[in-house]
Design an enzyme around this catalytic site. Structure first.
Site, PDB file in Angstrom:
ATOM      1  N   CYS A 140       0.013   5.767   9.878  1.00  0.00           N
ATOM      2  CA  CYS A 140       1.417   5.065  10.268  1.00  0.00           C
ATOM      3  C   CYS A 140       0.930   3.951  11.175  1.00  0.00           C
ATOM      4  CB  CYS A 140       2.023   5.988  11.267  1.00  0.00           C
ATOM      5  SG  CYS A 140       2.791   7.207  10.402  1.00  0.00           S
ATOM      6  N   GLY A 164       7.026  -2.013   5.674  1.00  0.00           N
ATOM      7  CA  GLY A 164       8.509  -2.300   5.638  1.00  0.00           C
ATOM      8  C   GLY A 164       9.485  -1.353   6.248  1.00  0.00           C
ATOM      9  N   GLU A 165      10.673  -2.084   6.548  1.00  0.00           N
ATOM     10  CA  GLU A 165      11.929  -1.422   7.150  1.00  0.00           C
ATOM     11  C   GLU A 165      12.920  -0.993   5.965  1.00  0.00           C
ATOM     12  OE1 GLU A 165      15.013   0.402   8.488  1.00  0.00           O
ATOM     13  OE2 GLU A 165      13.294  -0.050   9.918  1.00  0.00           O
ATOM     14  N   CYS A 198       7.465  -5.179  15.282  1.00  0.00           N
ATOM     15  CA  CYS A 198       6.999  -4.531  16.320  1.00  0.00           C
ATOM     16  C   CYS A 198       5.605  -4.799  16.549  1.00  0.00           C
ATOM     17  CB  CYS A 198       6.980  -3.009  15.860  1.00  0.00           C
ATOM     18  SG  CYS A 198       8.839  -2.493  15.328  1.00  0.00           S
ATOM     19  N   CYS A 204       6.772  -6.862   6.473  1.00  0.00           N
ATOM     20  CA  CYS A 204       8.059  -6.299   7.369  1.00  0.00           C
ATOM     21  C   CYS A 204       8.595  -7.322   8.350  1.00  0.00           C
ATOM     22  CB  CYS A 204       7.422  -4.910   8.209  1.00  0.00           C
ATOM     23  SG  CYS A 204       9.091  -4.165   9.228  1.00  0.00           S
ATOM     24  N   SER A 238      12.780   6.347   6.872  1.00  0.00           N
ATOM     25  CA  SER A 238      12.394   6.003   8.222  1.00  0.00           C
ATOM     26  C   SER A 238      13.177   4.783   8.523  1.00  0.00           C
ATOM     27  CB  SER A 238      11.051   5.989   8.409  1.00  0.00           C
ATOM     28  OG  SER A 238      10.802   5.543   9.895  1.00  0.00           O
ATOM     29  N   SER A 290      12.553   5.797  14.619  1.00  0.00           N
ATOM     30  CA  SER A 290      11.261   5.287  15.152  1.00  0.00           C
ATOM     31  C   SER A 290      11.955   4.864  16.546  1.00  0.00           C
ATOM     32  CB  SER A 290      10.663   4.344  14.463  1.00  0.00           C
ATOM     33  OG  SER A 290      10.033   4.746  13.034  1.00  0.00           O
ATOM     34  N   LEU A 291      11.970   5.696  17.487  1.00  0.00           N
ATOM     35  CA  LEU A 291      12.568   5.140  18.830  1.00  0.00           C
ATOM     36  C   LEU A 291      11.342   4.834  19.723  1.00  0.00           C
ATOM     37  CD1 LEU A 291      15.438   5.308  20.228  1.00  0.00           C
ATOM     38  CD2 LEU A 291      14.449   7.542  21.537  1.00  0.00           C
ATOM     39  N   HIS A 292      10.389   5.203  20.154  1.00  0.00           N
ATOM     40  CA  HIS A 292       9.013   4.827  20.977  1.00  0.00           C
ATOM     41  C   HIS A 292       9.430   4.756  22.182  1.00  0.00           C
ATOM     42  CE1 HIS A 292       7.346   4.824  16.960  1.00  0.00           C
ATOM     43  NE2 HIS A 292       7.992   3.716  16.568  1.00  0.00           N
ATOM     44  N   CYS A 309       2.267  -2.543  15.281  1.00  0.00           N
ATOM     45  CA  CYS A 309       2.082  -2.152  14.051  1.00  0.00           C
ATOM     46  C   CYS A 309       1.516  -3.207  13.296  1.00  0.00           C
ATOM     47  CB  CYS A 309       3.661  -1.924  13.527  1.00  0.00           C
ATOM     48  SG  CYS A 309       3.504  -1.470  11.766  1.00  0.00           S
ATOM     49  N   CYS A 350       3.619   8.810   0.769  1.00  0.00           N
ATOM     50  CA  CYS A 350       4.381   7.627   1.870  1.00  0.00           C
ATOM     51  C   CYS A 350       4.349   6.065   0.988  1.00  0.00           C
ATOM     52  CB  CYS A 350       3.303   7.397   2.964  1.00  0.00           C
ATOM     53  SG  CYS A 350       3.831   6.325   4.021  1.00  0.00           S
ATOM     54  N   GLU A 359       0.818  -1.173   0.090  1.00  0.00           N
ATOM     55  CA  GLU A 359      -0.241   0.165  -0.016  1.00  0.00           C
ATOM     56  C   GLU A 359       0.721   1.183   0.004  1.00  0.00           C
ATOM     57  OE1 GLU A 359      -4.187  -1.261   2.053  1.00  0.00           O
ATOM     58  OE2 GLU A 359      -2.562  -0.799   3.554  1.00  0.00           O
TER      59      GLU A 359
END
Length: 386
Positions: A378, A198-199, A147, A143, A232, A255-257, A150, A136, A123
């Site tokens: 996101c 994805g990463e 996480c 991925c 990202s 992306s720390l979170h 997600c 985006c 997507e």
């Protein structure tokens, strides 16, 4: 941090990931056909020569694809009819087909579900704002970073996308803007964020190829400013360091979170390989090398990572690298996913988090979430046909 603060936080293990980290795509996947966007200008000329055609024909084709945004060969009238079909078949093979487009925000947010050549689904999201238009893009089908909050991460990794498959998402958005299909009249795509499925840094070669195609001057590429491109990552430290040396000053979004290893190990499993300190050091090095401010992405989760003491700790972690304007924090109200135990923070807690970061001199913004009602925000991209 106080013992009391630690004891009142709900245990994140309730929603923890059970999927393994996956860095490499499954073996045996067929590769997408080679496309003009996979190739440099020189490689396109050589490909034309292999077909027995003059090299300048490849540049003409590049002009149609990147500058004129043409997708109908019949409109490529400067190409001889006898050679046009051969050139298009060799350098513009079909890569993906749209299955469904959903709209929100009165048509200014458009999420498209794509079927790739091998049936994989991805997507992308086009968002038009008064002063810019952003695409985006996805860089992988699925991925492997696992996480738990997600939707994409919980689906696992199917395969990496090619450079051209990534670029085609942007070109499709650019065509929609150029043709006036998005409310607001004809326009152009000004920004690209690698924040879809994805990463990106786990598919490093293809992503860098895509960044170069986006920023190459037309007609070799789309001619975008590198400052309009954001890559990202959840924190693949060796790749962050490699990106810093590429000479392309894109914006890095980390992306720390969570500011502490104990919680981040749960929320972002890559932290078990690279600690918070190692990851933030790599981000700092990226800012030092490129002179580009790094964005720290932080999804606000109720009772999990939104405590006031964690805001203080995050500020201390970032300030430990210096306060020369190298970083800002982008708080993201968590977007819901079906069946998820994770929920967005209370607005009062969010405001206090912002206040504490700003008190420590950390520039902080709260993301304007777009496309939540079409699962286009996101963390919501799951690429299902249902």
């Amino acid at each position: 941090m106080s013992d009391a603060a630690e004891s009142t936080a709900p245990a994140p293990q309730e929603g923890a990931a059970t999927l393994p980290l996956v860095f490499d795509e499954p073996r045996g996947r067929r590769k997408p056909p080679r496309h003009l966007a996979d190739l440099t200008a020189e490689e396109r000329s050589r490909r034309a020569a292999e077909l027995g055609l003059p090299g300048f024909r490849a540049k003409q084709l590049s002009t149609h694809y990147f500058a004129r945004l043409v997708d109908d060969p019949a409109q490529m009238t400067d190409l001889p009819a006898a050679q046009r079909e051969q050139l298009v078949a060799a350098l513009l093979p079909p890569l993906m087909s749209p299955l469904r487009t959903m709209e929100a925000d009165r048509g200014t947010t458009r999420k498209t579900l794509w079927r790739l050549f091998d049936g994989a689904l991805v997507e992308s999201v086009l968002m038009r704002y008064p002063d810019r238009a952003t695409v985006c893009v996805s860089s992988q089908a699925g991925c492997g970073m696992a996480c738990p909050f997600c939707a994409t991460g919980q689906g696992g990794l199917q395969r990496n996308m090619s450079t051209a498959e990534i670029v085609e998402q942007v070109v499709a958005g650019a065509r929609a803007m150029h043709r006036g299909e998005v409310p607001g009249g004809p326009g152009r795509v000004s920004n690209v964020v690698f924040m879809g499925m994805g990463e990106p840094l786990a598919n490093y070669k293809a992503v860098i190829g895509a960044v170069r195609r986006l920023t190459d001057p037309t007609p070799d590429g789309l001619g975008m400013s590198a400052r309009g491109v954001t890559v990202s990552t959840v924190g693949l430290v060796p790749r962050i360091n490699q990106l810093a040396e590429e000479g392309i000053p894109v914006t890095l979004a980390l992306s720390l979170h969570a500011p502490d290893d104990e919680l981040r190990n749960e929320l972002v499993p890559i932290n078990t390989r690279f600690s918070v300190d190692e990851t933030v050091d790599a981000a700092w090095n990226y800012a030092r090398t490129t002179k580009r401010r790094v964005s720290i992405e932080y999804a606000m989760m109720r009772g999990i990572n939104d405590q006031a003491w964690r805001a203080d700790l995050l500020g201390d972690v970032l300030n430990a690298r210096g306060d020369w304007g190298w970083v800002h924090v982008n708080l993201i109200p968590l977007n819901p996913t079906p069946g998820s135990k994770w929920t967005a923070s209370d607005p009062a807690d969010e405001r206090e988090f912002v206040r504490r970061l700003e008190a420590k001199g950390i520039p902080t913004t709260v993301r304007d979430t777009r496309g939540r009602e079409i699962d286009g925000a996101c963390g919501q991209l799951a690429a299902t046909e249902a």
